[in-house]
Motif scaffolding. Sequence first.
Motif, PDB file in Angstrom:
ATOM      1  N   GLN A 101      49.295  34.597  -9.943  1.00  0.00           N
ATOM      2  CA  GLN A 101      49.992  33.520 -10.664  1.00  0.00           C
ATOM      3  C   GLN A 101      50.576  32.487  -9.700  1.00  0.00           C
ATOM      4  OE1 GLN A 101      52.910  35.887 -12.642  1.00  0.00           O
ATOM      5  NE2 GLN A 101      51.715  36.144 -14.529  1.00  0.00           N
ATOM      6  N   ASN A 102      51.062  33.000  -8.585  1.00  0.00           N
ATOM      7  CA  ASN A 102      51.774  32.129  -7.657  1.00  0.00           C
ATOM      8  C   ASN A 102      50.865  31.115  -6.972  1.00  0.00           C
ATOM      9  OD1 ASN A 102      54.254  31.428  -6.325  1.00  0.00           O
ATOM     10  ND2 ASN A 102      53.346  32.267  -4.466  1.00  0.00           N
ATOM     11  N   ARG A 103      49.570  31.229  -7.205  1.00  0.00           N
ATOM     12  CA  ARG A 103      48.654  30.236  -6.618  1.00  0.00           C
ATOM     13  C   ARG A 103      48.808  28.871  -7.284  1.00  0.00           C
ATOM     14  NH1 ARG A 103      43.779  31.880  -4.483  1.00  0.00           N
ATOM     15  NH2 ARG A 103      43.326  29.659  -4.568  1.00  0.00           N
ATOM     16  N   SER A 104      49.546  28.834  -8.391  1.00  0.00           N
ATOM     17  CA  SER A 104      49.769  27.558  -9.068  1.00  0.00           C
ATOM     18  C   SER A 104      51.283  27.327  -9.188  1.00  0.00           C
ATOM     19  CB  SER A 104      49.126  27.577 -10.466  1.00  0.00           C
ATOM     20  OG  SER A 104      49.464  26.410 -11.160  1.00  0.00           O
ATOM     21  N   PRO A 105      51.792  26.174  -8.771  1.00  0.00           N
ATOM     22  CA  PRO A 105      51.094  25.017  -8.221  1.00  0.00           C
ATOM     23  C   PRO A 105      50.452  25.331  -6.875  1.00  0.00           C
ATOM     24  CG  PRO A 105      53.466  24.698  -8.087  1.00  0.00           C
ATOM     25  CD  PRO A 105      53.248  25.943  -8.882  1.00  0.00           C
ATOM     26  N   ASP A 106      49.289  24.719  -6.720  1.00  0.00           N
ATOM     27  CA  ASP A 106      48.377  25.069  -5.654  1.00  0.00           C
ATOM     28  C   ASP A 106      48.770  24.424  -4.328  1.00  0.00           C
ATOM     29  OD1 ASP A 106      46.244  26.009  -4.384  1.00  0.00           O
ATOM     30  OD2 ASP A 106      44.742  25.140  -5.715  1.00  0.00           O
ATOM     31  N   THR A 107      49.756  25.011  -3.687  1.00  0.00           N
ATOM     32  CA  THR A 107      50.152  24.486  -2.376  1.00  0.00           C
ATOM     33  C   THR A 107      49.872  25.551  -1.322  1.00  0.00           C
ATOM     34  OG1 THR A 107      52.403  25.340  -2.435  1.00  0.00           O
ATOM     35  CG2 THR A 107      52.029  23.194  -3.464  1.00  0.00           C
ATOM     36  N   LEU A 108      49.771  25.108  -0.090  1.00  0.00           N
ATOM     37  CA  LEU A 108      49.470  26.049   0.987  1.00  0.00           C
ATOM     38  C   LEU A 108      50.592  27.073   1.147  1.00  0.00           C
ATOM     39  CD1 LEU A 108      47.534  26.863   3.216  1.00  0.00           C
ATOM     40  CD2 LEU A 108      48.692  25.261   4.738  1.00  0.00           C
ATOM     41  N   ILE A 109      51.813  26.602   1.018  1.00  0.00           N
ATOM     42  CA  ILE A 109      52.940  27.516   1.184  1.00  0.00           C
ATOM     43  C   ILE A 109      52.929  28.571   0.070  1.00  0.00           C
ATOM     44  CG2 ILE A 109      54.568  25.972   0.001  1.00  0.00           C
ATOM     45  CD1 ILE A 109      55.505  28.125   2.972  1.00  0.00           C
ATOM     46  N   ILE A 154      51.657  14.562  11.643  1.00  0.00           N
ATOM     47  CA  ILE A 154      52.850  15.084  10.960  1.00  0.00           C
ATOM     48  C   ILE A 154      52.522  15.793   9.651  1.00  0.00           C
ATOM     49  CG2 ILE A 154      54.418  13.401  11.999  1.00  0.00           C
ATOM     50  CD1 ILE A 154      54.518  12.009   9.269  1.00  0.00           C
ATOM     51  N   LEU A 155      51.334  15.589   9.118  1.00  0.00           N
ATOM     52  CA  LEU A 155      51.032  16.204   7.818  1.00  0.00           C
ATOM     53  C   LEU A 155      50.125  17.431   7.893  1.00  0.00           C
ATOM     54  CD1 LEU A 155      50.543  13.337   5.199  1.00  0.00           C
ATOM     55  CD2 LEU A 155      52.499  14.811   5.558  1.00  0.00           C
ATOM     56  N   ALA A 156      49.334  17.520   8.953  1.00  0.00           N
ATOM     57  CA  ALA A 156      48.370  18.630   8.993  1.00  0.00           C
ATOM     58  C   ALA A 156      49.083  19.951   9.263  1.00  0.00           C
ATOM     59  CB  ALA A 156      47.336  18.369  10.074  1.00  0.00           C
ATOM     60  N   PRO A 157      48.778  20.967   8.479  1.00  0.00           N
ATOM     61  CA  PRO A 157      49.392  22.272   8.722  1.00  0.00           C
ATOM     62  C   PRO A 157      48.697  22.992   9.879  1.00  0.00           C
ATOM     63  CG  PRO A 157      47.923  22.391   6.845  1.00  0.00           C
ATOM     64  CD  PRO A 157      47.878  20.975   7.329  1.00  0.00           C
ATOM     65  N   ALA A 158      49.243  24.133  10.268  1.00  0.00           N
ATOM     66  CA  ALA A 158      48.624  24.940  11.335  1.00  0.00           C
ATOM     67  C   ALA A 158      47.474  25.720  10.706  1.00  0.00           C
ATOM     68  CB  ALA A 158      49.653  25.869  11.947  1.00  0.00           C
ATOM     69  N   SER A 202      44.114  27.986  -0.417  1.00  0.00           N
ATOM     70  CA  SER A 202      43.602  26.740  -0.967  1.00  0.00           C
ATOM     71  C   SER A 202      44.279  25.571  -0.258  1.00  0.00           C
ATOM     72  CB  SER A 202      43.891  26.676  -2.466  1.00  0.00           C
ATOM     73  OG  SER A 202      43.775  25.349  -2.916  1.00  0.00           O
ATOM     74  N   LEU A 203      43.503  24.542   0.023  1.00  0.00           N
ATOM     75  CA  LEU A 203      44.065  23.351   0.668  1.00  0.00           C
ATOM     76  C   LEU A 203      44.261  22.216  -0.329  1.00  0.00           C
ATOM     77  CD1 LEU A 203      41.990  23.441   3.967  1.00  0.00           C
ATOM     78  CD2 LEU A 203      44.313  24.251   3.587  1.00  0.00           C
ATOM     79  N   GLN A 204      44.172  22.573  -1.609  1.00  0.00           N
ATOM     80  CA  GLN A 204      44.286  21.555  -2.646  1.00  0.00           C
ATOM     81  C   GLN A 204      45.640  20.834  -2.572  1.00  0.00           C
ATOM     82  OE1 GLN A 204      42.092  20.273  -4.385  1.00  0.00           O
ATOM     83  NE2 GLN A 204      43.372  19.027  -5.740  1.00  0.00           N
ATOM     84  N   GLY A 205      46.683  21.600  -2.382  1.00  0.00           N
ATOM     85  CA  GLY A 205      48.022  21.007  -2.316  1.00  0.00           C
ATOM     86  C   GLY A 205      48.167  20.086  -1.114  1.00  0.00           C
ATOM     87  N   GLU A 206      47.540  20.484   0.005  1.00  0.00           N
ATOM     88  CA  GLU A 206      47.585  19.628   1.191  1.00  0.00           C
ATOM     89  C   GLU A 206      46.841  18.322   0.932  1.00  0.00           C
ATOM     90  OE1 GLU A 206      49.508  20.814   3.788  1.00  0.00           O
ATOM     91  OE2 GLU A 206      49.844  22.238   2.167  1.00  0.00           O
ATOM     92  N   ARG A 207      45.747  18.451   0.215  1.00  0.00           N
ATOM     93  CA  ARG A 207      44.979  17.235  -0.125  1.00  0.00           C
ATOM     94  C   ARG A 207      45.824  16.299  -0.985  1.00  0.00           C
ATOM     95  NH1 ARG A 207      40.007  20.204   0.184  1.00  0.00           N
ATOM     96  NH2 ARG A 207      38.581  19.017   1.484  1.00  0.00           N
ATOM     97  N   ASP A 215      51.900  15.108 -11.134  1.00  0.00           N
ATOM     98  CA  ASP A 215      51.011  15.430 -12.260  1.00  0.00           C
ATOM     99  C   ASP A 215      49.906  16.379 -11.811  1.00  0.00           C
ATOM    100  OD1 ASP A 215      52.549  13.820 -13.782  1.00  0.00           O
ATOM    101  OD2 ASP A 215      51.134  12.139 -13.874  1.00  0.00           O
ATOM    102  N   GLU A 216      49.384  16.099 -10.603  1.00  0.00           N
ATOM    103  CA  GLU A 216      48.320  16.964 -10.078  1.00  0.00           C
ATOM    104  C   GLU A 216      48.825  18.392  -9.895  1.00  0.00           C
ATOM    105  OE1 GLU A 216      45.027  16.445  -9.115  1.00  0.00           O
ATOM    106  OE2 GLU A 216      45.226  14.610 -10.298  1.00  0.00           O
ATOM    107  N   LEU A 217      50.021  18.495  -9.320  1.00  0.00           N
ATOM    108  CA  LEU A 217      50.560  19.830  -9.049  1.00  0.00           C
ATOM    109  C   LEU A 217      50.906  20.570 -10.339  1.00  0.00           C
ATOM    110  CD1 LEU A 217      52.804  19.043  -5.950  1.00  0.00           C
ATOM    111  CD2 LEU A 217      50.743  20.452  -5.979  1.00  0.00           C
ATOM    112  N   ASN A 218      51.264  19.821 -11.374  1.00  0.00           N
ATOM    113  CA  ASN A 218      51.667  20.457 -12.630  1.00  0.00           C
ATOM    114  C   ASN A 218      50.538  20.567 -13.649  1.00  0.00           C
ATOM    115  OD1 ASN A 218      54.361  21.014 -11.969  1.00  0.00           O
ATOM    116  ND2 ASN A 218      54.972  18.907 -12.418  1.00  0.00           N
TER     117      ASN A 218
END
Lengths: 613, 154
Positions: free
Chosen positions: A316-324, A486-490, A374-379, A146-149
């Motif tokens: 546009q591609n910033r949403s969904p807000d993931t680091l990748i 295992i979860l923290a990105p570089a 943005s680190l929102q997706g990581e959060r 839900d958060e991502l969408n």
Amino acid sequence: MSSNDSAITSENAAKQASDAGSASRTSPSLADLPAPLRDAIAAVCKRARLWKHERADVEAELAAHFHDGLAQGTAPDTLLANFGDIKAAAKLIRRGKIRNRPLWWQLQRRIGQAIAAMLLVLVAFVAVHTVRFYIGTPTIAFRPVDELNREAHALAEADRAWPLYRKAVLGLDLTRAEVERLGTATWSDPAVLPGALAQAEAVLSRNAASIELIHRGASKQGLGIVVGIDNDAELDAKSTMLLGYPPSIPPGTPAAAEAFPPDAQNPEAFLILLPHLPHIRIAARLLRDDALVGASKGDGARVHRDLVSILSIARQNRSPDTLISCLVSVAVVRLVTDLTMDVLEHAPAILSDEQLTDLAHRLAALGGPADLISLQGERIGYRDAIQRLYTDDGQGDGRLTAAGVEYYNKLAMVTQNRESQIAVALASPLVAGRREMTNAFESLFARAEAGLRRPLWKSSEPSADRYFLELTEGKLTTIRYALISILAPAFERTRVKALEAVAQRDAVLVALAAESFRRAQGTYPETLDSLVPRFLPEIPADPVDGMPLRYRRTANSFILYSIGADRRDDAGRFPSTDADASRVRNIDHRGTFDAPCDLIYFPRRANPVAGAN
Amino acid sequence: MKIERELMRGAGPVAVLKLLNRRDMYGYELVEAITQRTEGALAMGQSTLYPMLYNLEAQGFIEGYWQEATDADAAKNADRAPAKRDAQTSSKSKPASRDRKYYRLTDKGKKRLADDSKQWEAVIRAMKALGVATLALPRPSETEPCLRPLPQPQ
């Protein structure tokens, strides 16, 4: 000499002597006593659990006592009654005799008791922890999907770009080799450019409808893709054809994915599919090639439209807000900055003044590294993991659960961190609690976000990566903060990518301003100061040392550069080898080295006519 | 009247020390002497006395030694210093059969007895002042004649 001294100094000798003599003394004394008294003495001595010589001593003393009593005419029953409680006597006698034992024994006993007490506490702790561990259940209330969408759901259907992009992708007529070549044709090598342009034109003409759909999509307010765990079979089939693999498979190996089916009601954050990302790149590269072809034909409007659309796709591609997603957007922005530099170098006249200004404004609007990443997706990802690992006391804390460890181990397996799996019963008491783990994550993110606001040359402050190492380097901390490992990105690599992209963008802004200056003044400026403030609000900083970006006027053009990773100003000298080019480009380099060249932003290739060297 | 356990815990050791201050004594003798001297108020069974002796021994206030029981012991014991000192053995070494274990007060025990006596006097004075105790404190000389040795076994 006191009895204590003699006991300490000749403990063994005395013990042996007493042991040897005990039989000769006690047996006759005891044997002469009536059976009840004898039994009482035996019971006391047995219960007192004394050393042999102590026992003999007590037996003899008690026997003498009863003999004295009998000699005084006291009846055995009376003597026994006067003796008192046998259990209590044994206990007190033991205590008294123990106090008479040597110091070394007392110390040994205390140490033993201390160890036993510690073991008891440890066992109690483990027992309590184990019970709590197994009866605890995670409270899963947060829905990452839900958060991502959230942003996509807020967009009206008509404002969504993804349906158009998807349609464009499904309609693409490209071979895998053509996909791989997309965006690679470059102006920097005149020998191959004509061939590359011809190939690009062929691809573009076959896919004109898709390109048009992409342009239409780029004009929409947002991407509007609703992500989840359901595969888009049609898109997957197309992806397999274009890329050789369907991007919709869950992360990790297929076997791991099979072993870890997603939670259908509330899908795990890290299993949510982002199948659009490869297609976003394809769409941007198509437009980039279209702009290149347009530039080669002198079609400024086409170039401008393509570049504007690419920038829009990146946004546009910033949403969904993931680091990748952010990293893909950074790569897409790089397509624009590189091509703009090519156009300014090789065909500056094709863009109108308005187009130059418009591009400058759009590029400037991208903001700094903190706006790109943005680190929102990581959060969202770690919040989801936390809620699946821990109980929730409602106050921000909670304890690890058996179900949580099972989840964690699957997570480690699926994210290819099998070595990070933890043994449930043994390691779980060592794993940080919910609050501590959350705080560690927050500290990590805070450092990473501060890093995005900190220029590259200010590298003395502790980085997120260094903090990550602090949390995960030691053997114990590796277990304690296993989830982080295992979860923290570089973070640092991400930061450098963003800083490089921003530095490149800043250089493009200067080049656009220089071109505008030339059109206004008939010549390029002698120094960058001439651009401020009419053509440029301020001179951007060199990403390496924070000084104003380096600029040198040449006969017919100019050189815009950074001093590069070796931190030495070589007056805008071009790298003469690929190795040098690679070394000076690595602006995050921490070591000391010297390369006889700089990091040249403009022109993009050594131009003898420009007199660069 | 029997003394309550808590009071006994404080009084018993002092009573033992006081008796041993006069002369060396063995367990049965101590039990009898305490019972007689205190008219049964501080009477204690062996289950209390012997652990108490071991504790006092552990603290270095008294020390035990084995000595052969003879008819002459009683008379010599009355003189405080045991006659067969040479034949004594430490509490940890081998006693002969028919031996008794005697206890004597050490210097440390004497000091402790002096300290405890002062404290008890202070307590009794305080109790008298409060009206809890009404009897006069006996003079030290009044206690001596009563400490007679027990008759020896036949």
